[in-house]
Design a protein around this motif. Structure first.
Motif, mmCIF file in Angstrom:
data_model
loop_
_atom_site.group_PDB
_atom_site.id
_atom_site.type_symbol
_atom_site.label_atom_id
_atom_site.label_comp_id
_atom_site.label_asym_id
_atom_site.label_seq_id
_atom_site.Cartn_x
_atom_site.Cartn_y
_atom_site.Cartn_z
ATOM 1 N N HIS A 1 0.850 -1.182 0.000
ATOM 2 C CA HIS A 1 0.000 0.000 0.000
ATOM 3 C C HIS A 1 0.890 1.236 0.000
ATOM 4 O O HIS A 1 1.480 1.596 1.024
ATOM 5 C CB HIS A 1 -0.924 -0.012 1.217
ATOM 6 N N LYS A 2 1.001 1.862 -1.188
ATOM 7 C CA LYS A 2 1.802 3.072 -1.334
ATOM 8 C C LYS A 2 1.021 4.252 -0.765
ATOM 9 O O LYS A 2 -0.045 4.604 -1.258
ATOM 10 C CB LYS A 2 2.137 3.325 -2.797
ATOM 11 N N LYS A 3 1.569 4.851 0.276
ATOM 12 C CA LYS A 3 0.884 5.979 0.920
ATOM 13 C C LYS A 3 1.770 7.213 0.944
ATOM 14 O O LYS A 3 1.664 8.049 1.841
ATOM 15 C CB LYS A 3 0.440 5.584 2.325
ATOM 16 N N MET A 4 2.654 7.280 -0.041
ATOM 17 C CA MET A 4 3.496 8.463 -0.199
ATOM 18 C C MET A 4 3.760 8.684 -1.674
ATOM 19 O O MET A 4 3.693 7.749 -2.472
ATOM 20 C CB MET A 4 4.804 8.318 0.583
ATOM 21 N N PRO A 5 4.042 9.913 -2.069
ATOM 22 C CA PRO A 5 4.171 10.227 -3.497
ATOM 23 C C PRO A 5 5.457 9.712 -4.121
ATOM 24 O O PRO A 5 6.499 9.643 -3.460
ATOM 25 C CB PRO A 5 4.121 11.762 -3.530
ATOM 26 N N PHE A 6 5.374 9.356 -5.403
ATOM 27 C CA PHE A 6 6.557 8.978 -6.164
ATOM 28 C C PHE A 6 7.357 10.234 -6.517
ATOM 29 O O PHE A 6 6.807 11.315 -6.702
ATOM 30 C CB PHE A 6 6.167 8.277 -7.471
ATOM 31 N N GLY A 7 8.667 10.082 -6.653
ATOM 32 C CA GLY A 7 9.495 11.181 -7.122
ATOM 33 C C GLY A 7 9.420 12.417 -6.268
ATOM 34 O O GLY A 7 9.565 13.537 -6.756
#
Length: 311
Positions: A88-94
């Motif tokens: 579960h990605k809960k932070m922005p890419f790049g």
């Protein structure tokens, strides 16, 4: 052995102004979560990924969390174990906040927790670094180590993972602003000159030493005087719209120092006390908003725990 666990690994600020590729610290949020459960068969399988917009590979061998998990199972002699992962990605890419590092740290923490923590976190760090290497091709720990271990981490050398925790003054807080602009890590690397002058080297070394001494002695004034990057920041500032205005806003609001988080575009300020951090963070946020750049603000003490099991 647990049947299922859920773990969290936090975002990080790498470089910390004067420690390019050798310093990093963790904040309380945002971060990534990984659920691991025992499954039939053998090997690691990723069953789902949320929050990535379909960008990340489901094949475990090509995923930062999945590959880190595979390598830890190999290290523990448990390669035949069947494990399913939900990411579960809960932070922005790049964002310059160590997104891939958080996934890798969560991957090894999930396996370790599933197996009742057979090894200390430090003994799983190598596997986590290998996981992040899948994403950026480099073996470095300035994001992964603080995300996994927590605290402020100094990396004397990536080879052999000669890493050390630095002391954290009681009132030290961070304000981190993520502006919604895109900066590729490759571009952030490409703008850097391969050479520095002797005066730059002397000043940067002095600032790095001053920051370390300031942390050991809880000398906030020394920390502030030392948070001046004379090598990397001047070259990368051009990539972040209005960076000088944002930095000035933070310093005028009472921040000890302000610089670029990792490769950017996020900008961080270290402050004495939460109230100052909130004020400085709001000032940085407003400086971006006046340029019509939406942004997110995170205010946090230094996260001392790193990756953790969620109840």
């Amino acid at each position: 052995m647990n049947k299922e666990v859920r773990v969290f690994a936090p975002a990080t600020v790498a470089n910390v102004a004067v420690g390019f590729d050798i310093l990093g610290f963790a904040i309380d949020g945002p971060g990534d979560e990984v659920v691991a459960r025992l499954a039939e068969g053998s090997g690691v399988r990723i069953t789902s990924i949320s929050g990535d917009g379909g960008k990340l590979p489901l094949k475990a061998e090509k995923n930062t969390a999945g590959f880190a998990a595979i390598r830890l199972l190999e290290q523990l002699g448990k390669s035949g174990l069947g494990v399913e992962l939900e990411i579960h990605k809960k932070m922005p890419f790049g964002s310059g906040l160590g997104s891939s590092a958080a996934s890798a740290a969560a991957g090894v923490m999930a396996i370790n927790a599933l197996l009742d923590m057979p090894v200390p976190k430090m003994e799983s760090l190598h596997c986590a670094v290998l996981g992040e290497q899948i994403a950026d091709g480099a073996y470095h720990a300035d994001n992964v180590a603080p995300s996994l271990l927590g605290g402020i981490i100094f990396i004397r050398a990536n080879e052999g993972l000669d890493v050390h925790s630095l002391p954290i003054p009681d009132e030290l807080h961070a304000a981190v602003v993520y502006p919604h602009v895109s900066i590729l890590t490759k571009d952030a690397r490409d703008v850097l000159s391969p050479t520095t002058t002797l005066p730059q080297c002397i000043q940067q070394t002095g600032n790095l030493g001053g920051l370390v001494v300031g942390l050991y002695e809880s000398d906030y004034e020394l920390i502030g005087r030392s948070l001046q990057d004379v090598i990397i920041e001047p070259q990368r500032a051009q990539l972040i719209p209005g960076f000088s205005t944002v930095k000035s806003a933070a310093l005028e609001a009472g921040a000890l120092g302000c610089s670029i988080s990792g490769a950017g575009p996020s900008v961080f300020a270290l402050c004495k006390g939460r109230e100052v951090a909130q004020t400085a963070g709001a000032a940085m946020q407003q400086a971006f908003l006046t340029q019509d750049i939406p942004c997110d603000l995170f205010v946090s003490p230094i996260n001392k725990e790193g990756a953790k099991i969620l109840a």
